[in-house]
Design a protein around this motif. Structure first.
Motif: not given
Length: 418
Positions: A301-302, A317, A319-321, A338, A340, A352, A356, A361
């Motif tokens: 989870h991000v 952002q 965190s997702a990357r 990731p 969201f 999103s 990412a 995702f």
């Protein structure tokens, strides 16, 4: 590389140079006085090294309560390193080293762990994700585009039959992924085994009819033996995913589960605010997620854009990357998927994808799907149409002119995004 590197933001009532040396000593071979067996050779072999110090600011007051009196608090970045020989490629022991007693030192008035760089030995000693993006796509039959998911709530109050009835509505609506709420695991109101059996009857029947099986992440959070039993119940019923609250089971729990598991592990980050919310103490998710990927999390989870919590979009952002970025330079990326979530609707999908830098995702929308005027099917379709709008290079407003489900989402949830 045979050393572990850690980057911090540090504030101190003494100079950063002195504070960094104190941290290096506390977190390796030193103590508050030099002991007879603490030789120069021992320090050179096992001591932490201060690699870099950059003073960025000087303040008159401490950011956190501080025992040492001062009218000058230096703040900036430091980098420390440790030889891997002192701990081996052990995630729990590394965590004790880079994020242990250092937060409590009197010479520290603010401290955040920003990043960790692992030697390649950690890649071979730890299991990493078994499925990640590619394996999750294969199990769900979603070859391209974001995976569309939702959450079963309320977390308490629905019995197994009622939960299965809700899942039936979701799979009929074309959902890719369903997860338990983090508060619902194996309570007496909805026991795990009964819930799994009821839900998987619905999911398997729909898969036989359509050829596509929705992935359900059953929350099996518990002690290690309980999680292993829960995993086996899900697997034997034909389930394709398990979920744990990673901070609640710990790194040792995740490692044990990963080594037992035949299924993707969906890692929920319940409690993350304890580590992240203050800018003056804690751990960056960029650093933290690396531990959990090495331990075996397939999905992480991000948070979500324009979420209901306090986290800003630029942090989401990053965190997702980070979750999609390779961990090692030797070709072992160990990328995870990731996730969201938090107040998501079709309106957040374009952002999103941009955040990412990819469509690899999972986006979980509760009210954004089940609150759609067209029901679950309309909510799912609105999310897919939003992704299609991005792929076609059109704005959501333009694409919605010929796509009613998206148009209804814009009309219904327009206030969710500024």
């Amino acid at each position: 590389m045979t050393r572990i590197f850690a980057d911090y933001e540090l504030e101190s009532p003494v100079s950063l140079e002195r504070a960094a040396a104190t941290i290096a000593g506390e977190q390796s071979s030193g103590t508050f006085v030099r002991l007879p067996n603490e030789t120069d050779d021992l320090r050179s072999r096992s001591g932490a090294t201060v690699e870099q110090i950059v003073v960025e600011d000087v303040r008159k007051t401490p950011s956190l309560p501080c025992r040492l009196d001062s009218d000058r608090f230096e703040r900036g970045r430091i980098r420390l390193s440790w030889p891997i020989e002192t701990m081996g490629p052990s995630l729990p022991n590394l965590l004790a080293t880079v994020a242990g007693n250092l937060f409590e030192l009197a010479e520290v008035s603010a401290l955040r762990l920003l990043d960790v760089t692992f030697p390649d030995a950690f890649a071979t000693a730890n299991p990493g994700p078994a499925f990640g993006v590619a394996g999750t796509r294969a199990l769900t039959g979603v070859d391209t585009g974001p995976m569309i998911g939702t959450i079963i709530k309320p977390s308490v109050g629905l019995n197994p039959t009622q939960t299965a009835d809700l899942v039936a509505d979701l799979v009929r609506g074309g959902i890719d992924f369903i997860k338990d709420d983090e508060l619902q695991a194996n309570g007496p109101a909805c026991p795990l085994e009964e819930r799994v059996q009821a839900v998987m009857r619905v999911v398997n029947r729909d898969a036989d009819r359509t050829g596509k099986k929705a992935m359900v992440a059953f929350n099996i959070t518990g002690d290690i033996d309980e999680m292993k039993r829960g995993h086996d119940i899900v697997r034997d019923a034909g389930g394709t995913c398990i979920m744990v609250s990673m901070h609640c089971v710990g790194l040792a729990g995740m490692l044990a589960l990963r080594r037992h598991s035949d299924l993707p592990i969906h890692a929920h980050r319940a409690g993350w605010g304890l580590y992240s919310r203050s800018p003056d103490i804690g751990i960056s998710y960029v650093a933290w997620q690396k531990f959990w990927r090495l331990a075996g999390a397939d999905h992480l989870h991000v948070n979500g854009l324009s979420n209901k919590f306090s986290e800003p979009d630029d942090s989401v952002q990053a965190s997702a990357r980070a979750v999609l970025s390779p961990l090692f330079e030797n070709g072992q990326g160990l990328e995870a998927m990731p996730v969201f979530s938090s107040g998501q609707t079709a309106l957040q999908l374009p952002g999103s994808i941009a955040a990412a830098g990819s469509q690899d995702f999972l986006i979980c929308a509760g009210g954004g799907i089940m609150g759609h005027p067209g029901g679950v099917a309309g909510g799912v379709e609105s999310m897919r149409q939003a992704a299609d709008a991005v792929a076609s290079g059109q704005s959501l407003g333009d694409y919605a002119q010929d796509h009613p489900a998206l148009a209804k989402a814009l009309e219904t949830f327009g206030g969710r995004v500024g």
